[in-house]
Write a protein that holds these residues in place. Structure first.
Motif, PDB file in Angstrom:
ATOM      1  N   TYR A   1      54.904  36.959  49.703  1.00  0.00           N
ATOM      2  CA  TYR A   1      56.107  36.217  49.355  1.00  0.00           C
ATOM      3  C   TYR A   1      57.387  36.953  49.745  1.00  0.00           C
ATOM      4  O   TYR A   1      58.340  36.339  50.170  1.00  0.00           O
ATOM      5  CB  TYR A   1      56.137  35.914  47.849  1.00  0.00           C
ATOM      6  CG  TYR A   1      55.137  34.867  47.440  1.00  0.00           C
ATOM      7  CD1 TYR A   1      55.205  33.578  47.976  1.00  0.00           C
ATOM      8  CD2 TYR A   1      54.129  35.167  46.543  1.00  0.00           C
ATOM      9  CE1 TYR A   1      54.287  32.621  47.619  1.00  0.00           C
ATOM     10  CE2 TYR A   1      53.203  34.211  46.177  1.00  0.00           C
ATOM     11  CZ  TYR A   1      53.292  32.933  46.710  1.00  0.00           C
ATOM     12  OH  TYR A   1      52.382  31.978  46.359  1.00  0.00           O
TER      13      TYR A   1
ATOM     14  N   THR B   1      42.701  28.166  46.440  1.00  0.00           N
ATOM     15  CA  THR B   1      42.674  29.258  45.471  1.00  0.00           C
ATOM     16  C   THR B   1      42.341  30.608  46.089  1.00  0.00           C
ATOM     17  O   THR B   1      42.434  31.619  45.422  1.00  0.00           O
ATOM     18  CB  THR B   1      41.646  28.971  44.368  1.00  0.00           C
ATOM     19  OG1 THR B   1      40.351  28.900  44.956  1.00  0.00           O
ATOM     20  CG2 THR B   1      41.946  27.668  43.650  1.00  0.00           C
ATOM     21  N   SER B   2      41.914  30.628  47.348  1.00  0.00           N
ATOM     22  CA  SER B   2      41.470  31.882  47.953  1.00  0.00           C
ATOM     23  C   SER B   2      42.349  32.275  49.132  1.00  0.00           C
ATOM     24  O   SER B   2      42.835  31.406  49.861  1.00  0.00           O
ATOM     25  CB  SER B   2      40.023  31.752  48.451  1.00  0.00           C
ATOM     26  OG  SER B   2      39.150  31.541  47.387  1.00  0.00           O
ATOM     27  N   ILE B   3      42.516  33.590  49.288  1.00  0.00           N
ATOM     28  CA  ILE B   3      43.224  34.110  50.463  1.00  0.00           C
ATOM     29  C   ILE B   3      42.255  35.059  51.159  1.00  0.00           C
ATOM     30  O   ILE B   3      42.326  36.279  50.994  1.00  0.00           O
ATOM     31  CB  ILE B   3      44.518  34.855  50.071  1.00  0.00           C
ATOM     32  CG1 ILE B   3      45.356  34.011  49.118  1.00  0.00           C
ATOM     33  CG2 ILE B   3      45.332  35.200  51.314  1.00  0.00           C
ATOM     34  CD1 ILE B   3      46.566  34.751  48.563  1.00  0.00           C
TER      35      ILE B   3
ATOM     36  N   ARG C   1      39.484  38.817  39.133  1.00  0.00           N
ATOM     37  CA  ARG C   1      40.367  38.887  37.963  1.00  0.00           C
ATOM     38  C   ARG C   1      40.035  40.115  37.132  1.00  0.00           C
ATOM     39  O   ARG C   1      38.933  40.592  37.159  1.00  0.00           O
ATOM     40  CB  ARG C   1      40.200  37.651  37.087  1.00  0.00           C
ATOM     41  CG  ARG C   1      40.455  36.364  37.830  1.00  0.00           C
ATOM     42  CD  ARG C   1      40.826  35.301  36.853  1.00  0.00           C
ATOM     43  NE  ARG C   1      40.650  33.976  37.416  1.00  0.00           N
ATOM     44  CZ  ARG C   1      41.026  32.868  36.793  1.00  0.00           C
ATOM     45  NH1 ARG C   1      41.584  32.924  35.637  1.00  0.00           N
ATOM     46  NH2 ARG C   1      40.836  31.691  37.347  1.00  0.00           N
TER      47      ARG C   1
ATOM     48  N   GLY D   1      43.032  36.207  46.334  1.00  0.00           N
ATOM     49  CA  GLY D   1      43.127  34.815  45.894  1.00  0.00           C
ATOM     50  C   GLY D   1      44.169  34.641  44.811  1.00  0.00           C
ATOM     51  O   GLY D   1      44.729  35.608  44.307  1.00  0.00           O
ATOM     52  N   TYR D   2      44.419  33.393  44.501  1.00  0.00           N
ATOM     53  CA  TYR D   2      45.316  33.076  43.386  1.00  0.00           C
ATOM     54  C   TYR D   2      44.508  32.908  42.107  1.00  0.00           C
ATOM     55  O   TYR D   2      44.837  33.460  41.076  1.00  0.00           O
ATOM     56  CB  TYR D   2      46.102  31.795  43.685  1.00  0.00           C
ATOM     57  CG  TYR D   2      47.028  31.922  44.864  1.00  0.00           C
ATOM     58  CD1 TYR D   2      48.154  32.732  44.782  1.00  0.00           C
ATOM     59  CD2 TYR D   2      46.769  31.263  46.052  1.00  0.00           C
ATOM     60  CE1 TYR D   2      49.008  32.859  45.867  1.00  0.00           C
ATOM     61  CE2 TYR D   2      47.626  31.390  47.136  1.00  0.00           C
ATOM     62  CZ  TYR D   2      48.740  32.185  47.038  1.00  0.00           C
ATOM     63  OH  TYR D   2      49.572  32.304  48.104  1.00  0.00           O
ATOM     64  N   HIS D   3      43.458  32.116  42.194  1.00  0.00           N
ATOM     65  CA  HIS D   3      42.489  31.957  41.107  1.00  0.00           C
ATOM     66  C   HIS D   3      43.027  31.239  39.870  1.00  0.00           C
ATOM     67  O   HIS D   3      42.266  30.624  39.146  1.00  0.00           O
ATOM     68  CB  HIS D   3      41.904  33.308  40.671  1.00  0.00           C
ATOM     69  CG  HIS D   3      41.272  34.055  41.788  1.00  0.00           C
ATOM     70  ND1 HIS D   3      40.182  33.570  42.498  1.00  0.00           N
ATOM     71  CD2 HIS D   3      41.573  35.248  42.376  1.00  0.00           C
ATOM     72  CE1 HIS D   3      39.840  34.431  43.441  1.00  0.00           C
ATOM     73  NE2 HIS D   3      40.672  35.452  43.393  1.00  0.00           N
ATOM     74  N   GLN D   4      44.308  31.308  39.605  1.00  0.00           N
ATOM     75  CA  GLN D   4      44.858  30.823  38.339  1.00  0.00           C
ATOM     76  C   GLN D   4      44.527  29.348  38.085  1.00  0.00           C
ATOM     77  O   GLN D   4      44.167  28.963  36.979  1.00  0.00           O
ATOM     78  CB  GLN D   4      46.376  31.026  38.326  1.00  0.00           C
ATOM     79  CG  GLN D   4      47.049  30.637  37.026  1.00  0.00           C
ATOM     80  CD  GLN D   4      46.604  31.516  35.870  1.00  0.00           C
ATOM     81  OE1 GLN D   4      46.383  32.702  36.046  1.00  0.00           O
ATOM     82  NE2 GLN D   4      46.461  30.919  34.697  1.00  0.00           N
ATOM     83  N   GLU D   5      44.653  28.522  39.129  1.00  0.00           N
ATOM     84  CA  GLU D   5      44.465  27.086  38.944  1.00  0.00           C
ATOM     85  C   GLU D   5      43.041  26.643  39.248  1.00  0.00           C
ATOM     86  O   GLU D   5      42.741  25.452  39.294  1.00  0.00           O
ATOM     87  CB  GLU D   5      45.442  26.314  39.846  1.00  0.00           C
ATOM     88  CG  GLU D   5      45.130  26.386  41.333  1.00  0.00           C
ATOM     89  CD  GLU D   5      45.473  27.722  41.945  1.00  0.00           C
ATOM     90  OE1 GLU D   5      45.726  28.692  41.192  1.00  0.00           O
ATOM     91  OE2 GLU D   5      45.472  27.842  43.162  1.00  0.00           O
TER      92      GLU D   5
END
Lengths: 131, 112
Positions: free
Chosen positions: B2, B56-58, B112, B26-30
Protein backbone atom coordinates in the motif's frame (compact mmCIF):
# COMPACT_ATOMS: atom_id res chain seq x y z
CA UNK A 1 -37.92 -70.02 9.23
CA UNK A 2 -36.00 -67.75 11.66
CA UNK A 3 -37.21 -69.43 14.87
CA UNK A 4 -35.24 -71.89 16.99
CA UNK A 5 -34.07 -74.84 14.94
CA UNK A 6 -33.53 -77.68 17.32
CA UNK A 7 -33.35 -80.09 14.42
CA UNK A 8 -30.39 -78.22 12.93
CA UNK A 9 -28.02 -76.96 15.70
CA UNK A 10 -25.34 -76.19 13.09
CA UNK A 11 -27.70 -73.72 11.39
CA UNK A 12 -28.38 -72.06 14.74
CA UNK A 13 -24.65 -71.57 15.33
CA UNK A 14 -24.29 -70.05 11.88
CA UNK A 15 -27.09 -67.60 12.57
CA UNK A 16 -25.41 -66.59 15.86
CA UNK A 17 -22.14 -66.00 14.06
CA UNK A 18 -23.88 -63.91 11.40
CA UNK A 19 -25.65 -61.92 14.11
CA UNK A 20 -22.34 -61.20 15.85
CA UNK A 21 -20.76 -60.18 12.55
CA UNK A 22 -23.63 -57.77 11.91
CA UNK A 23 -23.16 -56.29 15.40
CA UNK A 24 -19.45 -55.80 14.68
CA UNK A 25 -20.25 -53.95 11.46
CA UNK A 26 -22.74 -51.74 13.30
CA UNK A 27 -20.17 -51.00 16.02
CA UNK A 28 -17.55 -50.05 13.42
CA UNK A 29 -20.06 -47.83 11.65
CA UNK A 30 -20.91 -46.05 14.90
CA UNK A 31 -17.23 -45.54 15.70
CA UNK A 32 -16.28 -44.08 12.32
CA UNK A 33 -19.48 -42.31 11.36
CA UNK A 34 -19.78 -43.74 7.88
CA UNK A 35 -17.98 -45.84 5.33
CA UNK A 36 -16.12 -42.87 3.88
CA UNK A 37 -14.06 -42.48 7.04
CA UNK A 38 -12.85 -46.08 6.75
CA UNK A 39 -11.30 -45.44 3.33
CA UNK A 40 -9.95 -41.97 4.08
CA UNK A 41 -6.50 -40.86 2.92
CA UNK A 42 -4.33 -38.55 5.01
CA UNK A 43 -2.33 -37.49 1.92
CA UNK A 44 -5.45 -36.50 0.02
CA UNK A 45 -6.77 -34.93 3.19
CA UNK A 46 -3.82 -32.54 3.32
CA UNK A 47 -4.58 -31.47 -0.25
CA UNK A 48 -8.26 -30.98 0.63
CA UNK A 49 -7.33 -29.09 3.82
CA UNK A 50 -5.49 -26.59 1.64
CA UNK A 51 -8.03 -26.60 -1.19
CA UNK A 52 -11.02 -25.71 0.98
CA UNK A 53 -9.10 -22.99 2.80
CA UNK A 54 -9.23 -24.71 6.24
CA UNK A 55 -5.59 -23.76 6.74
CA UNK A 56 -6.32 -20.07 6.49
CA UNK A 57 -7.95 -20.03 9.95
CA UNK A 58 -6.74 -23.31 11.46
CA UNK A 59 -3.09 -23.22 10.29
CA UNK A 60 -1.45 -25.72 7.98
CA UNK A 61 -1.01 -28.21 10.84
CA UNK A 62 -4.43 -27.61 12.38
CA UNK A 63 -2.68 -25.92 15.29
CA UNK A 64 -5.15 -23.02 15.52
CA UNK A 65 -4.82 -19.24 15.46
CA UNK A 66 -6.50 -16.09 16.71
CA UNK A 67 -9.16 -16.76 14.06
CA UNK A 68 -10.03 -20.09 15.67
CA UNK A 69 -10.00 -18.57 19.17
CA UNK A 70 -6.95 -20.65 19.91
CA UNK A 71 -8.81 -23.92 19.40
CA UNK A 72 -6.71 -26.62 17.80
CA UNK A 73 -7.85 -29.33 15.39
CA UNK A 74 -4.79 -31.51 15.77
CA UNK A 75 -3.24 -33.54 17.21
CA UNK A 76 -6.10 -35.65 18.58
CA UNK A 77 -9.00 -34.27 16.52
CA UNK A 78 -12.61 -34.86 17.53
CA UNK A 79 -14.05 -38.28 16.65
CA UNK A 80 -15.17 -38.30 13.03
CA UNK A 81 -18.88 -38.23 13.80
CA UNK A 82 -18.58 -35.15 16.03
CA UNK A 83 -16.16 -33.50 13.61
CA UNK A 84 -18.51 -34.06 10.69
CA UNK A 85 -21.57 -32.86 12.63
CA UNK A 86 -19.79 -29.63 13.54
CA UNK A 87 -18.60 -28.88 10.00
CA UNK A 88 -22.08 -29.52 8.59
CA UNK A 89 -24.06 -27.54 11.16
CA UNK A 90 -21.93 -24.89 12.83
CA UNK A 91 -23.51 -21.46 13.06
CA UNK A 92 -20.65 -19.59 14.71
CA UNK A 93 -17.82 -17.60 13.16
CA UNK A 94 -17.15 -20.56 10.87
CA UNK A 95 -19.93 -21.07 8.33
CA UNK A 96 -21.41 -24.54 7.80
CA UNK A 97 -20.05 -26.52 4.85
CA UNK A 98 -22.76 -28.56 3.16
CA UNK A 99 -22.03 -31.85 1.45
CA UNK A 100 -22.52 -30.05 -1.84
CA UNK A 101 -19.67 -27.65 -1.03
CA UNK A 102 -17.45 -30.14 0.82
CA UNK A 103 -18.19 -33.77 -0.17
CA UNK A 104 -18.16 -36.51 2.48
CA UNK A 105 -15.10 -38.20 0.98
CA UNK A 106 -13.06 -34.99 1.17
CA UNK A 107 -14.23 -34.38 4.74
CA UNK A 108 -13.20 -37.89 5.75
CA UNK A 109 -9.80 -37.34 4.09
CA UNK A 110 -9.37 -34.08 6.01
CA UNK A 111 -10.12 -35.91 9.26
CA UNK A 112 -7.58 -38.57 8.32
CA UNK A 113 -4.98 -35.85 7.71
CA UNK A 114 -5.68 -34.22 11.07
CA UNK A 115 -5.50 -37.62 12.77
CA UNK A 116 -2.10 -38.24 11.18
CA UNK A 117 -0.49 -35.10 12.60
CA UNK A 118 1.90 -36.06 15.41
CA UNK A 119 2.19 -34.24 18.70
CA UNK A 120 4.78 -31.43 18.59
CA UNK A 121 8.09 -31.67 20.40
CA UNK A 122 8.24 -30.19 23.86
CA UNK A 123 9.28 -26.53 23.76
CA UNK A 124 12.32 -27.30 25.90
CA UNK A 125 13.74 -29.24 22.94
CA UNK A 126 14.09 -25.93 21.05
CA UNK A 127 17.35 -24.29 22.15
CA UNK A 128 16.12 -20.70 21.71
CA UNK A 129 13.03 -21.34 23.87
CA UNK A 130 14.88 -23.15 26.63
CA UNK A 131 17.31 -20.32 27.36
CA UNK B 1 2.01 -3.03 -1.09
CA UNK B 2 0.00 0.00 0.00
CA UNK B 3 2.73 2.48 0.89
CA UNK B 4 6.12 1.19 -0.24
CA UNK B 5 7.49 4.74 -0.46
CA UNK B 6 8.14 4.59 3.27
CA UNK B 7 10.99 2.17 2.51
CA UNK B 8 12.65 4.68 0.22
CA UNK B 9 12.24 7.42 2.84
CA UNK B 10 13.98 5.29 5.49
CA UNK B 11 16.86 4.54 3.12
CA UNK B 12 17.12 8.14 1.94
CA UNK B 13 17.43 9.48 5.49
CA UNK B 14 19.49 6.53 6.74
CA UNK B 15 16.97 5.62 9.42
CA UNK B 16 18.31 2.48 11.16
CA UNK B 17 15.02 0.58 11.14
CA UNK B 18 14.79 -3.18 11.64
CA UNK B 19 11.74 -4.70 9.90
CA UNK B 20 11.00 -8.38 10.49
CA UNK B 21 8.16 -9.01 8.10
CA UNK B 22 5.24 -11.25 9.06
CA UNK B 23 4.57 -12.36 5.49
CA UNK B 24 1.34 -14.37 5.70
CA UNK B 25 0.68 -14.00 1.96
CA UNK B 26 -2.93 -12.99 2.26
CA UNK B 27 -5.59 -10.80 3.76
CA UNK B 28 -7.63 -13.63 5.26
CA UNK B 29 -9.86 -11.27 7.27
CA UNK B 30 -12.94 -11.59 5.05
CA UNK B 31 -12.37 -15.28 4.32
CA UNK B 32 -15.32 -16.59 6.31
CA UNK B 33 -17.64 -13.93 4.96
CA UNK B 34 -16.81 -15.02 1.41
CA UNK B 35 -17.27 -18.69 2.33
CA UNK B 36 -20.52 -18.03 4.20
CA UNK B 37 -22.08 -16.34 1.18
CA UNK B 38 -20.78 -19.06 -1.12
CA UNK B 39 -22.13 -21.81 1.17
CA UNK B 40 -25.49 -20.04 1.25
CA UNK B 41 -25.61 -20.49 -2.52
CA UNK B 42 -24.10 -23.98 -2.46
CA UNK B 43 -20.97 -22.76 -4.18
CA UNK B 44 -17.32 -23.51 -3.54
CA UNK B 45 -15.53 -20.24 -2.83
CA UNK B 46 -12.06 -21.68 -3.16
CA UNK B 47 -10.20 -21.45 -6.45
CA UNK B 48 -8.33 -24.67 -5.73
CA UNK B 49 -4.91 -25.77 -4.52
CA UNK B 50 -3.45 -23.09 -2.27
CA UNK B 51 -5.11 -20.18 -4.02
CA UNK B 52 -7.64 -19.60 -1.26
CA UNK B 53 -11.09 -18.11 -1.66
CA UNK B 54 -11.38 -15.26 -4.11
CA UNK B 55 -9.66 -12.06 -3.07
CA UNK B 56 -8.10 -13.35 0.15
CA UNK B 57 -4.66 -14.58 -0.92
CA UNK B 58 -1.52 -12.84 -2.14
CA UNK B 59 0.43 -15.76 -3.53
CA UNK B 60 1.18 -17.47 -6.82
CA UNK B 61 3.12 -15.41 -7.66
CA UNK B 62 4.59 -14.66 -4.26
CA UNK B 63 5.81 -11.10 -3.83
CA UNK B 64 9.55 -10.92 -3.24
CA UNK B 65 9.36 -8.20 -0.60
CA UNK B 66 13.05 -8.48 0.19
CA UNK B 67 13.89 -7.59 -3.43
CA UNK B 68 11.33 -4.84 -3.24
CA UNK B 69 13.14 -3.36 -0.21
CA UNK B 70 16.53 -3.82 -1.85
CA UNK B 71 15.35 -1.83 -4.83
CA UNK B 72 14.69 1.07 -2.46
CA UNK B 73 18.13 0.96 -0.86
CA UNK B 74 17.53 -1.41 2.06
CA UNK B 75 19.61 -4.37 3.15
CA UNK B 76 17.17 -7.26 2.95
CA UNK B 77 17.01 -11.04 3.21
CA UNK B 78 14.39 -13.67 2.47
CA UNK B 79 12.12 -15.36 2.02
CA UNK B 80 12.83 -17.19 5.29
CA UNK B 81 10.82 -20.44 5.20
CA UNK B 82 12.86 -22.62 7.55
CA UNK B 83 12.85 -21.59 11.24
CA UNK B 84 16.49 -22.61 11.42
CA UNK B 85 17.34 -19.78 9.01
CA UNK B 86 15.63 -17.13 11.11
CA UNK B 87 18.16 -16.61 13.89
CA UNK B 88 21.20 -16.03 11.63
CA UNK B 89 19.14 -13.75 9.35
CA UNK B 90 18.01 -11.58 12.27
CA UNK B 91 21.58 -11.40 13.62
CA UNK B 92 22.78 -10.19 10.22
CA UNK B 93 19.96 -7.65 10.06
CA UNK B 94 20.69 -6.32 13.56
CA UNK B 95 24.34 -5.82 12.61
CA UNK B 96 23.25 -3.82 9.55
CA UNK B 97 20.91 -1.68 11.65
CA UNK B 98 23.65 -1.01 14.20
CA UNK B 99 25.78 0.25 11.33
CA UNK B 100 23.09 2.86 10.62
CA UNK B 101 21.18 1.29 7.72
CA UNK B 102 17.61 -0.02 7.55
CA UNK B 103 17.18 -3.79 7.20
CA UNK B 104 14.25 -6.03 6.32
CA UNK B 105 13.86 -9.77 6.88
CA UNK B 106 11.05 -11.31 4.82
CA UNK B 107 9.68 -14.20 6.93
CA UNK B 108 7.01 -16.59 5.68
CA UNK B 109 4.52 -17.31 8.45
CA UNK B 110 1.27 -19.13 9.04
CA UNK B 111 -1.71 -17.15 7.72
CA UNK B 112 -2.86 -15.89 11.13
Amino acid sequence: MFGPNRANPRGTVMRHLMFRAALAVLAASAAFGDGAALAASAAQGKVAFMKYGCWQCHGTQGHGSVASNGKVLAPDPLPYESFSAFVRSTNGAMPPYSEHVLPNDDLADIHAYLSSIPKPNDHTSIPLLSQ
Amino acid sequence: MYAPGVLWTAAKHKIPLLAVMHNNRGYHQELMHVQRLSSFRNRVANLGNDMGPIGTSIMNPDIEYHKFAESMGWWAKGPIKDPAELEPAIKEAVAVVKSGQPALVNVWTQPR
